[in-house]
Design an enzyme around this catalytic site. Sequence first.
Site, PDB file in Angstrom:
ATOM      1  N   ASN A  87       0.707  -1.286   0.033  1.00 11.57           N
ATOM      2  CA  ASN A  87       0.067   0.146  -0.043  1.00 11.57           C
ATOM      3  C   ASN A  87       0.714   1.343   0.126  1.00 11.57           C
ATOM      4  OD1 ASN A  87      -2.674   1.820   0.844  1.00 11.57           O
ATOM      5  ND2 ASN A  87      -1.089   2.102   2.604  1.00 11.57           N
ATOM      6  N   TYR A 153       4.106   9.128 -11.465  1.00  8.78           N
ATOM      7  CA  TYR A 153       3.112   8.306 -10.605  1.00  8.78           C
ATOM      8  C   TYR A 153       2.409   7.318 -11.449  1.00  8.78           C
ATOM      9  CZ  TYR A 153      -0.808   7.625  -7.299  1.00  8.78           C
ATOM     10  OH  TYR A 153      -1.467   7.143  -6.460  1.00  8.78           O
ATOM     11  N   LYS A 157       2.586   3.533 -11.184  1.00  9.15           N
ATOM     12  CA  LYS A 157       1.440   2.546 -10.999  1.00  9.15           C
ATOM     13  C   LYS A 157       1.226   1.668 -12.100  1.00  9.15           C
ATOM     14  CE  LYS A 157       0.410   4.168  -6.755  1.00  9.15           C
ATOM     15  NZ  LYS A 157       0.623   3.194  -5.556  1.00  9.15           N
TER      16      LYS A 157
HETATM   17  P1  NDP Z   1      -1.221   8.684   2.406  1.00  6.25           P
HETATM   18  O1  NDP Z   1      -0.165   9.636   2.048  1.00  6.25           O
HETATM   19  O2  NDP Z   1      -2.378   8.868   3.543  1.00  6.25           O
HETATM   20  O3  NDP Z   1      -0.444   7.649   3.565  1.00  6.25           O
HETATM   21  C1  NDP Z   1       0.825   6.850   3.016  1.00  6.25           C
HETATM   22  C2  NDP Z   1       1.282   5.821   3.514  1.00  6.25           C
HETATM   23  O4  NDP Z   1       2.415   5.221   3.008  1.00  6.25           O
HETATM   24  C3  NDP Z   1       1.709   6.322   4.989  1.00  6.25           C
HETATM   25  O5  NDP Z   1       1.426   5.387   6.203  1.00  6.25           O
HETATM   26  C4  NDP Z   1       3.149   6.437   5.124  1.00  6.25           C
HETATM   27  O6  NDP Z   1       3.962   6.411   6.112  1.00  6.25           O
HETATM   28  C5  NDP Z   1       3.701   5.204   3.852  1.00  6.25           C
HETATM   29  N1  NDP Z   1       4.694   5.549   3.218  1.00  6.25           N
HETATM   30  C6  NDP Z   1       4.955   6.367   2.334  1.00  6.25           C
HETATM   31  N2  NDP Z   1       6.338   6.393   1.567  1.00  6.25           N
HETATM   32  C7  NDP Z   1       6.667   5.491   2.427  1.00  6.25           C
HETATM   33  C8  NDP Z   1       8.083   4.759   2.284  1.00  6.25           C
HETATM   34  N3  NDP Z   1       8.944   5.167   1.134  1.00  6.25           N
HETATM   35  N4  NDP Z   1       8.460   3.661   2.904  1.00  6.25           N
HETATM   36  C9  NDP Z   1       7.372   3.580   3.900  1.00  6.25           C
HETATM   37  N5  NDP Z   1       6.143   3.647   3.988  1.00  6.25           N
HETATM   38  C10 NDP Z   1       5.853   4.823   3.348  1.00  6.25           C
HETATM   39  O7  NDP Z   1      -1.593   7.901   1.124  1.00  6.25           O
HETATM   40  P2  NDP Z   1      -3.317   7.150   0.805  1.00  6.25           P
HETATM   41  O8  NDP Z   1      -3.412   6.232   1.880  1.00  6.25           O
HETATM   42  O9  NDP Z   1      -3.791   8.128   0.119  1.00  6.25           O
HETATM   43  O10 NDP Z   1      -2.453   6.124  -0.141  1.00  6.25           O
HETATM   44  C11 NDP Z   1      -2.452   4.626  -0.345  1.00  6.25           C
HETATM   45  C12 NDP Z   1      -2.123   3.911  -1.293  1.00  6.25           C
HETATM   46  O11 NDP Z   1      -3.168   4.271  -2.205  1.00  6.25           O
HETATM   47  C13 NDP Z   1      -0.871   4.553  -2.152  1.00  6.25           C
HETATM   48  O12 NDP Z   1      -0.119   3.449  -2.936  1.00  6.25           O
HETATM   49  C14 NDP Z   1      -1.284   5.537  -3.095  1.00  6.25           C
HETATM   50  O13 NDP Z   1      -0.729   5.803  -4.274  1.00  6.25           O
HETATM   51  C15 NDP Z   1      -2.613   4.909  -3.461  1.00  6.25           C
HETATM   52  N6  NDP Z   1      -3.623   5.817  -4.130  1.00  6.25           N
HETATM   53  C16 NDP Z   1      -4.248   6.684  -3.254  1.00  6.25           C
HETATM   54  C17 NDP Z   1      -5.480   7.387  -3.871  1.00  6.25           C
HETATM   55  C18 NDP Z   1      -6.037   8.705  -3.094  1.00  6.25           C
HETATM   56  O14 NDP Z   1      -6.765   9.318  -3.745  1.00  6.25           O
HETATM   57  N7  NDP Z   1      -5.685   8.817  -1.812  1.00  6.25           N
HETATM   58  C19 NDP Z   1      -5.915   7.270  -5.377  1.00  6.25           C
HETATM   59  C20 NDP Z   1      -5.245   6.079  -5.825  1.00  6.25           C
HETATM   60  C21 NDP Z   1      -4.232   5.399  -5.101  1.00  6.25           C
HETATM   61  P3  NDP Z   1       4.559   7.490   6.871  1.00  6.25           P
HETATM   62  O15 NDP Z   1       3.255   8.236   7.669  1.00  6.25           O
HETATM   63  O16 NDP Z   1       5.114   6.584   8.139  1.00  6.25           O
HETATM   64  O17 NDP Z   1       5.350   8.092   6.495  1.00  6.25           O
END
Ligand code: NDP
Length: 241
Positions: A87, A153, A157
Site C-alpha cells: 500500500n 506516478y 502505478k
Molecule cells: P497517505 O499519504 O495517506 O499514506 C501513505 C502511507 O504510506 C503512510 O502510512 C506512509 O508512512 C507510507 N509511506 C509513504 N512512503 C513510504 C516509504 N518510502 N516507506 C514506507 N512507508 C511509506 O496515502 P494514501 O493512503 O492516500 O495512499 C495509499 C496508497 O493508495 C498509495 O499507494 C497511493 O498511491 C494509493 N492511491 C491513493 C489514492 C488517493 O486518492 N488517496 C488514489 C489512488 C491510489 P509514514 O506516515 O510513516 O510516512
Amino acid sequence: MAKWVLITGSSRGIGRTTAIYLAKSGYDIVLHFRSNVEKATDVKNEIISLGRQVRMLQFDVNNRKACEDFLKKDVEINGAYYAVICNAGITADAPFPVMSEEDWSSVINTSLNGFYNILQPIIMDMVSARKPGRIVTLASVSGITGNRGQVNYSAAKAGVIGATKALAVELAKHKITVNCVAPGLIKTDMTENIDIDAMNKIIPMKRIGKPEEVASLIAYLLSDDAAYITRQVISVNGGLC
Ligand code: NDP
C-alpha cells in the site's frame, strides 16, 4: 489459527483504515510504517482494543536492504504471512518538463521498486507454507489512464499493474492470488490539497471516495470467497476513468 496480514504504509490513510477493517474482520496485523511513530502507535492500540494481535515494523520501502533484513527476520521468527498488502505510496506531481530527478525517482522507488523490495524477500516463505495466500497491490486510476502532472506516478502505478499480473501467473498454482486495487480519488492526506469541487465535476458519482470503500474491497480479496480471483485490476473510483 491466526492469519497474519502485512500492510505497508498502515500508519495513515488507506493503509490505516485497511488495517483496522481487517482487524475487525478477524485478521492479525503486521503494521508497517516509515516515519510517523505516533500515528502508527494509535493504529496499534486500536487493533489491540479490537482483540487482535499486532506487530509493528518501521522501515523505508525504498531501502532494499532494510526491507530484506526486517522482513526476513520477522518471517523467520513468526512464520510466513497469509497476505501482503503493498500500500505504501507517494505522489510528487509536476508538469513533466519541470519534473525533477528526485520527484521521478522517489515515486518510482516507493511504488514500483517497493513492490520488489517488499515481496521478493518473503515470497518463497509464502509458497513454502503450502497454504492459500493473498497479495494485493495498490495502483491508481492514474496508472490506468495516465494523468496530467503525474508522469512519474502514472509510470510507477502502471508498472505495479504489470508486475502484479505477472506475479499472479507465477503464483496461481500455489493458490496464492495476486490482485491490484486501483482507487480513484480517496479522502486521505495524499489528496488534502486537491480541489475537491473541481474533481466532483468529473467524477460521475460527484463525490470523493472514503478509505473504507477501498478497505472493504481489500477485505473481500483476502476472503475465502475470492479464492478464484487473481491477475485482476479492480477499480474503486465512483466511475472516474
Ligand atoms: P497517505 O499519504 O495517506 O499514506 C501513505 C502511507 O504510506 C503512510 O502510512 C506512509 O508512512 C507510507 N509511506 C509513504 N512512503 C513510504 C516509504 N518510502 N516507506 C514506507 N512507508 C511509506 O496515502 P494514501 O493512503 O492516500 O495512499 C495509499 C496508497 O493508495 C498509495 O499507494 C497511493 O498511491 C494509493 N492511491 C491513493 C489514492 C488517493 O486518492 N488517496 C488514489 C489512488 C491510489 P509514514 O506516515 O510513516 O510516512
